[in-house]
Design a protein around this motif. Structure first.
Motif, PDB file in Angstrom:
ATOM      1  N   GLY A   5       2.281   2.806  -2.470  1.00  0.00           N
ATOM      2  CA  GLY A   5       2.025   3.678  -3.630  1.00  0.00           C
ATOM      3  C   GLY A   5       2.744   3.263  -4.907  1.00  0.00           C
ATOM      4  O   GLY A   5       2.847   4.047  -5.848  1.00  0.00           O
ATOM      5  N   LYS A   6       3.212   2.008  -4.973  1.00  0.00           N
ATOM      6  CA  LYS A   6       3.965   1.560  -6.152  1.00  0.00           C
ATOM      7  C   LYS A   6       3.139   1.640  -7.425  1.00  0.00           C
ATOM      8  O   LYS A   6       3.582   2.169  -8.439  1.00  0.00           O
ATOM      9  CB  LYS A   6       4.439   0.099  -5.951  1.00  0.00           C
ATOM     10  CG  LYS A   6       5.400  -0.087  -4.806  1.00  0.00           C
ATOM     11  CD  LYS A   6       5.775  -1.536  -4.600  1.00  0.00           C
ATOM     12  CE  LYS A   6       4.636  -2.422  -4.128  1.00  0.00           C
ATOM     13  NZ  LYS A   6       4.084  -2.072  -2.805  1.00  0.00           N
ATOM     14  N   THR A   7       1.911   1.104  -7.365  1.00  0.00           N
ATOM     15  CA  THR A   7       1.087   1.094  -8.576  1.00  0.00           C
ATOM     16  C   THR A   7       0.718   2.518  -8.987  1.00  0.00           C
ATOM     17  O   THR A   7       0.654   2.835 -10.179  1.00  0.00           O
ATOM     18  CB  THR A   7      -0.191   0.244  -8.346  1.00  0.00           C
ATOM     19  OG1 THR A   7       0.227  -1.055  -7.910  1.00  0.00           O
ATOM     20  CG2 THR A   7      -1.006   0.104  -9.613  1.00  0.00           C
ATOM     21  N   THR A   8       0.528   3.385  -8.006  1.00  0.00           N
ATOM     22  CA  THR A   8       0.217   4.785  -8.299  1.00  0.00           C
ATOM     23  C   THR A   8       1.354   5.409  -9.119  1.00  0.00           C
ATOM     24  O   THR A   8       1.128   6.077 -10.130  1.00  0.00           O
ATOM     25  CB  THR A   8       0.028   5.569  -6.973  1.00  0.00           C
ATOM     26  OG1 THR A   8      -0.946   4.886  -6.187  1.00  0.00           O
ATOM     27  CG2 THR A   8      -0.403   6.992  -7.212  1.00  0.00           C
ATOM     28  N   GLU A  59      -7.241   4.099   4.880  1.00  0.00           N
ATOM     29  CA  GLU A  59      -8.096   4.917   4.014  1.00  0.00           C
ATOM     30  C   GLU A  59      -8.714   4.029   2.942  1.00  0.00           C
ATOM     31  O   GLU A  59      -8.089   3.080   2.475  1.00  0.00           O
ATOM     32  CB  GLU A  59      -7.264   5.985   3.318  1.00  0.00           C
ATOM     33  CG  GLU A  59      -6.695   7.029   4.250  1.00  0.00           C
ATOM     34  CD  GLU A  59      -6.319   8.281   3.492  1.00  0.00           C
ATOM     35  OE1 GLU A  59      -5.761   8.165   2.400  1.00  0.00           O
ATOM     36  OE2 GLU A  59      -6.648   9.369   4.007  1.00  0.00           O
ATOM     37  N   GLU A  71     -10.496   3.940  -0.882  1.00  0.00           N
ATOM     38  CA  GLU A  71     -10.785   4.661  -2.129  1.00  0.00           C
ATOM     39  C   GLU A  71     -11.633   3.768  -3.009  1.00  0.00           C
ATOM     40  O   GLU A  71     -11.420   2.560  -3.054  1.00  0.00           O
ATOM     41  CB  GLU A  71      -9.490   5.012  -2.866  1.00  0.00           C
ATOM     42  CG  GLU A  71      -8.754   6.141  -2.214  1.00  0.00           C
ATOM     43  CD  GLU A  71      -7.464   6.515  -2.963  1.00  0.00           C
ATOM     44  OE1 GLU A  71      -7.289   6.073  -4.114  1.00  0.00           O
ATOM     45  OE2 GLU A  71      -6.670   7.240  -2.366  1.00  0.00           O
ATOM     46  N   GLY A  77       0.775  -1.235   0.000  1.00  0.00           N
ATOM     47  CA  GLY A  77       0.000   0.000   0.000  1.00  0.00           C
ATOM     48  C   GLY A  77       0.807   1.285   0.000  1.00  0.00           C
ATOM     49  O   GLY A  77       0.254   2.367   0.200  1.00  0.00           O
ATOM     50  N   GLN A 128      -9.710   0.296  -2.904  1.00  0.00           N
ATOM     51  CA  GLN A 128      -8.357   0.167  -2.361  1.00  0.00           C
ATOM     52  C   GLN A 128      -8.451   0.496  -0.888  1.00  0.00           C
ATOM     53  O   GLN A 128      -9.109   1.470  -0.512  1.00  0.00           O
ATOM     54  CB  GLN A 128      -7.411   1.209  -2.999  1.00  0.00           C
ATOM     55  CG  GLN A 128      -7.200   1.073  -4.471  1.00  0.00           C
ATOM     56  CD  GLN A 128      -6.215  -0.030  -4.823  1.00  0.00           C
ATOM     57  OE1 GLN A 128      -5.544  -0.587  -3.944  1.00  0.00           O
ATOM     58  NE2 GLN A 128      -6.152  -0.382  -6.083  1.00  0.00           N
ATOM     59  N   ASN A 168       6.304   8.771   0.326  1.00  0.00           N
ATOM     60  CA  ASN A 168       4.979   9.066  -0.246  1.00  0.00           C
ATOM     61  C   ASN A 168       3.936   9.270   0.860  1.00  0.00           C
ATOM     62  O   ASN A 168       4.194   9.006   2.023  1.00  0.00           O
ATOM     63  CB  ASN A 168       4.600   7.886  -1.157  1.00  0.00           C
ATOM     64  CG  ASN A 168       3.423   8.202  -2.039  1.00  0.00           C
ATOM     65  OD1 ASN A 168       3.256   9.319  -2.505  1.00  0.00           O
ATOM     66  ND2 ASN A 168       2.567   7.203  -2.264  1.00  0.00           N
ATOM     67  N   LYS A 169       2.769   9.740   0.457  1.00  0.00           N
ATOM     68  CA  LYS A 169       1.647  10.011   1.366  1.00  0.00           C
ATOM     69  C   LYS A 169       2.000  11.137   2.350  1.00  0.00           C
ATOM     70  O   LYS A 169       1.640  11.082   3.535  1.00  0.00           O
ATOM     71  CB  LYS A 169       1.194   8.741   2.108  1.00  0.00           C
ATOM     72  CG  LYS A 169       0.840   7.600   1.160  1.00  0.00           C
ATOM     73  CD  LYS A 169      -0.100   6.601   1.742  1.00  0.00           C
ATOM     74  CE  LYS A 169      -0.388   5.481   0.746  1.00  0.00           C
ATOM     75  NZ  LYS A 169      -1.321   4.486   1.199  1.00  0.00           N
ATOM     76  N   TYR A 223       0.721  11.165  -3.711  1.00  0.00           N
ATOM     77  CA  TYR A 223       0.265  10.347  -4.835  1.00  0.00           C
ATOM     78  C   TYR A 223       1.387  10.148  -5.859  1.00  0.00           C
ATOM     79  O   TYR A 223       1.167  10.234  -7.067  1.00  0.00           O
ATOM     80  CB  TYR A 223      -1.002  10.931  -5.478  1.00  0.00           C
ATOM     81  CG  TYR A 223      -2.216  10.665  -4.616  1.00  0.00           C
ATOM     82  CD1 TYR A 223      -2.865   9.439  -4.665  1.00  0.00           C
ATOM     83  CD2 TYR A 223      -2.672  11.611  -3.719  1.00  0.00           C
ATOM     84  CE1 TYR A 223      -3.950   9.166  -3.847  1.00  0.00           C
ATOM     85  CE2 TYR A 223      -3.758  11.353  -2.890  1.00  0.00           C
ATOM     86  CZ  TYR A 223      -4.388  10.129  -2.963  1.00  0.00           C
ATOM     87  OH  TYR A 223      -5.457   9.860  -2.160  1.00  0.00           O
ATOM     88  N   ARG A 247      -3.607  -4.469   4.229  1.00  0.00           N
ATOM     89  CA  ARG A 247      -3.946  -3.999   2.889  1.00  0.00           C
ATOM     90  C   ARG A 247      -5.196  -4.712   2.431  1.00  0.00           C
ATOM     91  O   ARG A 247      -5.391  -5.894   2.734  1.00  0.00           O
ATOM     92  CB  ARG A 247      -2.760  -4.370   1.976  1.00  0.00           C
ATOM     93  CG  ARG A 247      -2.865  -3.931   0.556  1.00  0.00           C
ATOM     94  CD  ARG A 247      -2.515  -2.478   0.404  1.00  0.00           C
ATOM     95  NE  ARG A 247      -2.303  -2.151  -0.984  1.00  0.00           N
ATOM     96  CZ  ARG A 247      -3.227  -1.601  -1.764  1.00  0.00           C
ATOM     97  NH1 ARG A 247      -4.421  -1.305  -1.290  1.00  0.00           N
ATOM     98  NH2 ARG A 247      -2.948  -1.324  -3.038  1.00  0.00           N
ATOM     99  N   LYS A 288      -7.915  -4.902  -1.216  1.00  0.00           N
ATOM    100  CA  LYS A 288      -8.252  -4.413  -2.546  1.00  0.00           C
ATOM    101  C   LYS A 288      -9.247  -5.367  -3.172  1.00  0.00           C
ATOM    102  O   LYS A 288      -9.420  -6.495  -2.697  1.00  0.00           O
ATOM    103  CB  LYS A 288      -7.027  -4.236  -3.437  1.00  0.00           C
ATOM    104  CG  LYS A 288      -6.045  -5.388  -3.459  1.00  0.00           C
ATOM    105  CD  LYS A 288      -4.939  -5.112  -4.454  1.00  0.00           C
ATOM    106  CE  LYS A 288      -3.577  -5.016  -3.833  1.00  0.00           C
ATOM    107  NZ  LYS A 288      -2.490  -4.935  -4.784  1.00  0.00           N
ATOM    108  N   ASP A 290       0.842  13.915   2.385  1.00  0.00           N
ATOM    109  CA  ASP A 290      -0.378  14.651   2.750  1.00  0.00           C
ATOM    110  C   ASP A 290      -0.947  14.153   4.082  1.00  0.00           C
ATOM    111  O   ASP A 290      -1.780  14.815   4.692  1.00  0.00           O
ATOM    112  CB  ASP A 290      -1.445  14.505   1.643  1.00  0.00           C
ATOM    113  CG  ASP A 290      -1.730  13.044   1.279  1.00  0.00           C
ATOM    114  OD1 ASP A 290      -0.772  12.253   1.205  1.00  0.00           O
ATOM    115  OD2 ASP A 290      -2.911  12.695   1.096  1.00  0.00           O
TER     116      ASP A 290
END
Ligand SMILES: Nc1nc2c(ncn2[C@@H]2O[C@H](COP(=O)(O)OP(=O)(O)OP(=O)(O)O)[C@@H](O)[C@H]2O)c(=O)[nH]1
Length: 330
Positions: free
Chosen positions: A18-21, A289, A291, A16, A284, A162-163, A194, A267, A269, A165
């Motif tokens: 952010g690799k795929t992002t 969180e 999504e 989770g 996800q 990452n993340k 992201y 994780r 999905k 935010d």
């Protein structure tokens, strides 16, 4: 005349992070530069619920890919695909599973049969800033996981923190202190939200700077055959389990259930059918969180995949039935 080597990038990082992002963003940046990318995806669990995101790409999927030697052998075989003229690509991206040690992928790429075809440029590791400190303490008692998390960071040639935010300055300072202790001074850390980062930063050839540490002591990317054999003998502590073909769910109830799953679930999905607004959605669940995105293809089976460490699987299954489906049996 021999073909030029395919520049290859390994994307690593925990579940989770952010690799795929980042991968999706890189793909679209490549296309706008007129480059043809190839991708190799590893997934835990027997279905790739994200496959539809990569429609039309030259993609190889390696499902149930729990790292180690099997994945290395498979990867060696699979990579031959990109060496065939009709499958030629300008650049290759390999995304490991969230529990993969990137050195294992690197080692497969240094196989004599592949060495002339691919040139690893960088190991880009994603770290989830919102979970970084928590994971260090949750897993402090498991040497195996601690080492895997450590390898994901220390073998990186670039860290994407990452993340951002989701964290405040104080947390950020603590993360930097830890990361700087783990990393070699020359390894750059870029803060991202992201996975937003200039493509040129990601494409820099950074491999040579850490080549020494990667081959430390063994001459084969830090991993001896003896270690490989060991891996075969014990099960990996991370597990994925799935529930399939369940009826439409209420969005609020489903999200509430996800958010109060035990900490051991790291994780989630999958694809769910929502009662309202009705339709099939991809979801996800990472960093607590949720999504959701409506799927273009409304013709898929529903599927829920949870990945975690020592998860109370039966308890989770029952709570899904009772709290989400509100039935006694699936
Ligand atoms: N808030 C926030 N969410 C993010 C950020 N980057 C990614 N996400 C979300 O985090 C979730 C996981 O992102 P992925 O890119 O699928 O992560 P991954 O590393 O490929 O995950 P695995 O499949 O477990 O290996 C998704 O819902 C993303 O939209 C970020 O910077 N901030």
């Amino acid at each position: 005349m021999s073909q030029p080597k395919i520049p290859t990038y390994i994307l690593s990082g925990f579940l989770g992070s952010g690799k795929t992002t980042v991968l999706l963003k890189m793909l679209s940046d490549f296309k706008s530069r007129g480059l043809k990318p190839g991708i190799v995806l590893n997934e835990l669990g027997q279905v790739n619920v994200e496959g539809h995101m990569f429609k039309g790409e030259k993609m190889l999927e390696m499902l149930d890919g729990c790292i180690c030697c099997t994945i290395q052998d498979d990867l060696r075989e699979e990579l031959q695909f990109f060496l065939q003229e009709e499958n030629a690509v300008d650049v290759l991206l390999i995304e490991g599973t969230g529990v993969a040690n990137p050195k294992e992928i690197l080692e497969a790429l240094t196989d004599p049969r592949l060495r002339d075809g691919f040139e690893t440029q960088s190991i880009i590791s994603l770290a989830d800033a919102s979970k970084f400190l928590e994971y260090q303490s949750i897993f402090s008692s498991s040497r195996e996981i601690r080492e895997m998390l450590n390898e994901q960071i220390t073998s990186a040639t670039l860290i994407l923190l990452n993340k951002m935010d989701l964290v405040n300055e104080k947390t950020k300072d603590k993360i930097y202190k830890k990361l700087r202790k783990q990393l070699k001074a020359e390894v750059e850390i870029l803060e991202t939200v992201y996975g937003e980062v200039e493509l040129d930063e990601l494409l820099k050839k950074r491999m040579s700077t850490v080549a020494v540490s990667l081959s430390k002591g063994t001459g084969n990317a830090g991993h001896s055959h003896h270690e490989h054999e060991d891996h075969h003998h014990h099960e990996h502590p991370f597990k994925a389990f799935k529930i399939e073909d369940f009826p439409a769910v209420e969005r609020i109830r489903f999200e509430k259930w996800l958010k109060k799953l035990p900490e051991s679930v790291l994780r989630g999905k999958g694809m769910v059918s929502l009662a309202s607004p009705s339709g099939l959605y991809q979801f996800q669940f990472a960093s607590k969180e949720v999504e959701m995105e409506r799927m273009e293809d409304q013709d898929c089976r529903t599927c829920l995949i949870l990945i975690g460490y020592n998860m109370p699987i039966e308890e989770i299954r029952v709570s899904f039935q009772q709290e989400v489906l509100q039935t006694v049996s699936i």
